[in-house]
Write a protein that holds these residues in place. Structure first.
Motif, PDB file in Angstrom:
ATOM      1  N   ARG A 161      -6.257 -15.611  -8.027  1.00 29.98           N
ATOM      2  CA  ARG A 161      -4.995 -16.280  -7.687  1.00 29.98           C
ATOM      3  C   ARG A 161      -5.175 -17.255  -6.530  1.00 29.98           C
ATOM      4  NH1 ARG A 161      -1.491 -10.890  -7.433  1.00 29.98           N
ATOM      5  NH2 ARG A 161      -2.083 -10.110  -9.460  1.00 29.98           N
ATOM      6  N   ARG A 162      -6.061 -18.174  -6.690  1.00 29.55           N
ATOM      7  CA  ARG A 162      -6.289 -19.124  -5.603  1.00 29.55           C
ATOM      8  C   ARG A 162      -5.125 -20.106  -5.495  1.00 29.55           C
ATOM      9  NH1 ARG A 162     -11.312 -22.638  -7.941  1.00 29.55           N
ATOM     10  NH2 ARG A 162     -10.391 -23.069  -9.951  1.00 29.55           N
ATOM     11  N   GLY A 163      -4.768 -20.421  -4.270  1.00 26.57           N
ATOM     12  CA  GLY A 163      -3.697 -21.371  -4.019  1.00 26.57           C
ATOM     13  C   GLY A 163      -4.237 -22.785  -3.925  1.00 26.57           C
ATOM     14  N   GLN A 183      -4.548 -24.820  -1.476  1.00 25.87           N
ATOM     15  CA  GLN A 183      -5.399 -25.109  -0.316  1.00 25.87           C
ATOM     16  C   GLN A 183      -6.841 -24.657  -0.526  1.00 25.87           C
ATOM     17  OE1 GLN A 183      -3.172 -22.701  -0.541  1.00 25.87           O
ATOM     18  NE2 GLN A 183      -3.617 -20.982   0.799  1.00 25.87           N
ATOM     19  N   ARG A 226      -8.397 -24.876  -3.702  1.00 26.80           N
ATOM     20  CA  ARG A 226      -8.953 -25.507  -4.909  1.00 26.80           C
ATOM     21  C   ARG A 226      -9.915 -26.626  -4.534  1.00 26.80           C
ATOM     22  NH1 ARG A 226      -3.451 -25.054  -7.825  1.00 26.80           N
ATOM     23  NH2 ARG A 226      -3.745 -23.007  -8.750  1.00 26.80           N
ATOM     24  N   TYR A 231      -7.205 -15.158   2.455  1.00 26.89           N
ATOM     25  CA  TYR A 231      -7.294 -15.470   1.035  1.00 26.89           C
ATOM     26  C   TYR A 231      -6.759 -14.265   0.281  1.00 26.89           C
ATOM     27  CZ  TYR A 231      -8.928 -17.262  -3.360  1.00 26.89           C
ATOM     28  OH  TYR A 231      -8.969 -17.746  -4.644  1.00 26.89           O
TER      29      TYR A 231
END
Length: 70
Positions: free
Chosen positions: A15-17, A19, A21, A51
């Motif tokens: 679930r990377r946001g 900021q 990527r 994170y």
């Protein structure tokens, strides 16, 4: 750039946001497309990046150090 990368568990990056990527231009490069960025100012060696539920920091001797937030 690749010298400063390390593998992590897939669950960590599910679930990377925005900021974290990588730039869109890297999307077609086989070595850069799946990178997750953890911004860290070079002037602050003690910088900790949140994170998901983890607090991450780089250590010169230990590499990536993480703690789980509760």
């Amino acid at each position: 750039m690749l010298r400063h990368t390390l593998p992590v568990l897939a669950a960590w990056v599910a679930r990377r946001g925005p900021q974290h990527r990588s730039p869109q231009a890297w999307g077609n490069h086989p070595l850069l497309a799946d990178l997750i960025l953890l911004p860290a100012p070079a002037s602050d060696p003690e910088h900790t990046e949140q994170y998901g539920r983890y607090l991450l920091r780089m250590d010169d001797e230990l590499g990536l150090v993480h703690t789980t937030m509760r």
